[in-house]
Scaffold this motif. Structure first.
Motif, PDB file in Angstrom:
ATOM      1  N   UNK A 257       0.851  -1.185   0.000  1.00  0.00           N
ATOM      2  CA  UNK A 257       0.000   0.000   0.000  1.00  0.00           C
ATOM      3  C   UNK A 257       0.889   1.237   0.000  1.00  0.00           C
ATOM      4  N   UNK A 258       0.596   2.150  -0.863  1.00  0.00           N
ATOM      5  CA  UNK A 258       1.376   3.382  -0.964  1.00  0.00           C
ATOM      6  C   UNK A 258       1.031   4.311   0.193  1.00  0.00           C
ATOM      7  N   UNK A 259       2.071   4.958   0.746  1.00  0.00           N
ATOM      8  CA  UNK A 259       1.900   5.961   1.804  1.00  0.00           C
ATOM      9  C   UNK A 259       1.190   5.405   3.035  1.00  0.00           C
ATOM     10  N   UNK A 260       1.482   4.154   3.384  1.00  0.00           N
ATOM     11  CA  UNK A 260       0.883   3.573   4.580  1.00  0.00           C
ATOM     12  C   UNK A 260       1.874   2.614   5.214  1.00  0.00           C
ATOM     13  N   UNK A 261       1.805   2.478   6.531  1.00  0.00           N
ATOM     14  CA  UNK A 261       2.672   1.582   7.250  1.00  0.00           C
ATOM     15  C   UNK A 261       2.285   0.132   6.969  1.00  0.00           C
ATOM     16  N   UNK A 262       3.198  -0.616   6.425  1.00  0.00           N
ATOM     17  CA  UNK A 262       2.968  -2.028   6.160  1.00  0.00           C
ATOM     18  C   UNK A 262       3.581  -2.847   7.287  1.00  0.00           C
ATOM     19  N   UNK A 263       3.217  -4.135   7.417  1.00  0.00           N
ATOM     20  CA  UNK A 263       3.827  -4.967   8.457  1.00  0.00           C
ATOM     21  C   UNK A 263       5.352  -4.971   8.394  1.00  0.00           C
ATOM     22  N   UNK A 264       5.916  -5.009   7.197  1.00  0.00           N
ATOM     23  CA  UNK A 264       7.374  -5.050   7.068  1.00  0.00           C
ATOM     24  C   UNK A 264       8.000  -3.746   7.551  1.00  0.00           C
ATOM     25  N   UNK A 265       7.457  -2.603   7.129  1.00  0.00           N
ATOM     26  CA  UNK A 265       8.045  -1.322   7.528  1.00  0.00           C
ATOM     27  C   UNK A 265       7.877  -1.060   9.017  1.00  0.00           C
ATOM     28  N   UNK A 266       6.712  -1.431   9.579  1.00  0.00           N
ATOM     29  CA  UNK A 266       6.487  -1.239  11.010  1.00  0.00           C
ATOM     30  C   UNK A 266       7.460  -2.088  11.823  1.00  0.00           C
ATOM     31  N   UNK A 267       7.587  -3.362  11.460  1.00  0.00           N
ATOM     32  CA  UNK A 267       8.469  -4.253  12.216  1.00  0.00           C
ATOM     33  C   UNK A 267       9.922  -3.848  12.072  1.00  0.00           C
ATOM     34  N   UNK A 268      10.311  -3.401  10.885  1.00  0.00           N
ATOM     35  CA  UNK A 268      11.697  -2.975  10.680  1.00  0.00           C
ATOM     36  C   UNK A 268      12.034  -1.813  11.621  1.00  0.00           C
ATOM     37  N   UNK A 269      11.113  -0.870  11.797  1.00  0.00           N
ATOM     38  CA  UNK A 269      11.350   0.250  12.695  1.00  0.00           C
ATOM     39  C   UNK A 269      11.430  -0.206  14.155  1.00  0.00           C
ATOM     40  N   UNK A 270      10.572  -1.160  14.529  1.00  0.00           N
ATOM     41  CA  UNK A 270      10.602  -1.676  15.895  1.00  0.00           C
ATOM     42  C   UNK A 270      11.922  -2.384  16.168  1.00  0.00           C
ATOM     43  N   UNK A 271      12.356  -3.220  15.243  1.00  0.00           N
ATOM     44  CA  UNK A 271      13.625  -3.933  15.424  1.00  0.00           C
ATOM     45  C   UNK A 271      14.795  -2.968  15.527  1.00  0.00           C
ATOM     46  N   UNK A 272      14.754  -1.914  14.746  1.00  0.00           N
ATOM     47  CA  UNK A 272      15.845  -0.948  14.766  1.00  0.00           C
ATOM     48  C   UNK A 272      15.807  -0.111  16.057  1.00  0.00           C
TER      49      UNK A 272
END
Length: 497
Positions: A257-272
């Motif tokens: 989805x464009x311009x929305x938090x996806x599971x991958x992007x959300x989790x990547x930020x949490x891990x970082x």
């Protein structure tokens, strides 16, 4: 580990009676790992089977309406429809139906509320115990020690209900709004006893292991958050090893989805964000860079202390059910499932795979059946959605539970019944930063969702550049379904160490 006291309300329909379909409740009882005393209240109420059938039909219609809105929103977003148009649509038919379900459920179970009131604090009877320490001198006698007597309040509720009642948003009952620290679900007294007995028998081994092991010091203070509250885990909690978490996030990467938090992007930020304090040793699969085989699924699930799944469709639509049922997951103490959302790609995949599955296999993909299966193979606590949800709502739950940086409301509000000196926002609900037990984190998530916003003219859903602050505007029977979707099955007193 000190004894922990629970409230155990039991909702059961019993057809073996003169009444058409009476409803029996055993409520107010207490239980503890090492204390067997308690009390029990019983109420029996005759109900109309047709009324209950209509209630279940309304709940099913709400789930179906929500699924349609989830699918329509994904199609609209992927066809370049403005995101600001999505919230009014999602709060239409399904929200009204959800309000009807809550009101009907409240009226149906209200006759049983008198026995669900908070029980009086139970005081332990002090016993004289001889001091087992070494004598301090020749002329000194052993002193007799009296354990400190403190009243125990059963503020953690474990709700045991029959299969049909588990389809309802029972956590939304008004009787659970005050005097309760957490509300978890259980399938039977036998299942609860099995979890508690397992804790009791393992307690000695855990203590011995803890003496020789030093956990890494958890420093959650980041730049700009030096004044964060210290991380204090209640002493009666089961501590889950944070270095042995495993995860699988959107393995097909179907949330595009464009311009929305996806599971991958959300989790990547949490891990970082938590790399230095918690997530450096987390192992798993993020997106479709490496698609996990069934053997890899089993290896991750069977070798973890906690597991995190965040993706599309149902959790069990990704796993071979027969192989999972034969797997021993007693080492997995905590499982968080952020599933039941949908995209056009995931819907196609699920439809194609469903053709080769039997009705029994497909039935296990339903939320309650999934929780039952995971409990039978050994998982102690399961936090999962109970009906279809939107992609943004799962992103919000992930940020609340793991306390990702971007989920903080801005500007923060003044405290109102929260922790003194801290803004009452979603950041204090987290599992990682505060070390809050999973039951209380889930309960506070629901209570925060029932609150009012300061500005009723401002939508709780923000622009496409920001995630929504979790401050829905509606109360009572109109509270947003997002506030009650996450349900905890099993023990509520697990905390990430």
């Amino acid at each position: 580990m000190s004894a922990r006291v629970y409230r155990l309300p039991v909702f059961m329909h019993s057809p073996l009676s003169v009444c058409p379909q009476p409803l029996r409740l055993w409520g107010g009882g207490t239980a503890a790992v090492s204390v067997s005393t308690g009390f029990c209240k019983v109420a029996r109420v005759a109900v109309n089977p047709a009324t209950f059938s209509c209630l279940l039909a309304d709940a099913q219609q709400f789930r179906e309406l929500t699924q349609v809105e989830v699918t329509n929103e994904d199609m609209a977003l992927n066809s370049s429809t403005e995101l600001e148009n999505a919230p009014p649509e999602r709060e239409g038919h399904s929200l009204r139906k959800f309000g009807e379900v809550l009101a009907s459920m409240e009226g149906y179970l209200r006759p049983l509320f008198p026995v669900l009131g908070s029980p009086e604090a139970r005081t332990q009877v002090p016993t004289v115990v001889a001091d087992s320490g070494r004598p301090k001198g020749k002329d000194k006698e052993r002193e007799v020690s009296l354990p400190q007597v403190e009243p125990e309040a059963a503020n953690d509720t474990i709700l045991i209900a029959d299969r049909h009642l588990l389809e309802l948003p029972l956590e939304g009952l008004s009787v659970f709004e005050e005097g309760v620290d957490s509300v978890a679900r259980e399938f039977s007294l036998q299942m609860l006893w099995s979890r508690l007995r397992r804790e009791e028998t393992a307690d000695g081994a855990v203590k011995k292991e803890g003496k020789g092991r030093q956990f890494r010091k958890r420093n959650t203070a980041k730049k700009g958050h030096k004044d964060a509250a210290p991380r204090l885990i209640p002493p009666d909690c089961i501590v889950v090893d944070p270095d042995n978490f495993k995860f699988i996030v959107d393995p097909y990467e179907e949330a595009r989805v464009i311009d929305m938090r996806t599971p991958v992007s959300v989790t990547r930020e949490i891990l970082e964000r938590f790399r230095d304090s918690f997530t450096a040793l987390w192992v798993g699969h993020l997106g479709n860079t490496h698609f996990p085989s069934q053997a890899e699924w089993e290896q991750l699930l069977g070798s973890c202390s906690g597991f995190f799944f965040y993706g599309m469709e149902s959790f069990l639509s990704h796993v071979a059910v027969e192989r999972l049922a034969a797997t021993n997951l007693q080492g997995c103490q905590m499982m968080v499932l952020l599933d039941l959302t949908r995209s056009y790609a995931s819907m196609q995949r699920h439809a194609e795979r469903s053709d080769s599955k039997s009705v029994a296999q497909l039935s296990l993909e339903r939320p309650v059946e999934t929780a039952v299966l995971l409990s039978l193979v050994g998982v102690r606590s399961i936090l999962a959605n109970q009906w279809p949800t939107f992609l943004q709502d799962n992103a919000l739950r992930a940020s609340v539970l793991w306390e990702s940086e971007w989920a903080r409301p801005s500007p923060p509000r003044e405290p109102a019944g929260g922790v003194p000196g801290q803004p009452e926002d979603v950041s204090f609900l987290d599992l990682l930063t505060a070390g809050r037990p999973i039951g209380r984190a889930a309960h506070l998530l629901r209570r925060t969702g029932a609150g009012d916003t300061n500005n009723h003219d401002e939508s709780p859903w923000t622009s496409k550049d920001q995630l929504p602050s979790f401050q829905p505007q509606l109360r009572g029977s109109e509270r947003l379904p997002v506030a009650l979707n996450s349900v905890l099955y099993g023990l509520p007193h697990l905390a990430i160490g």
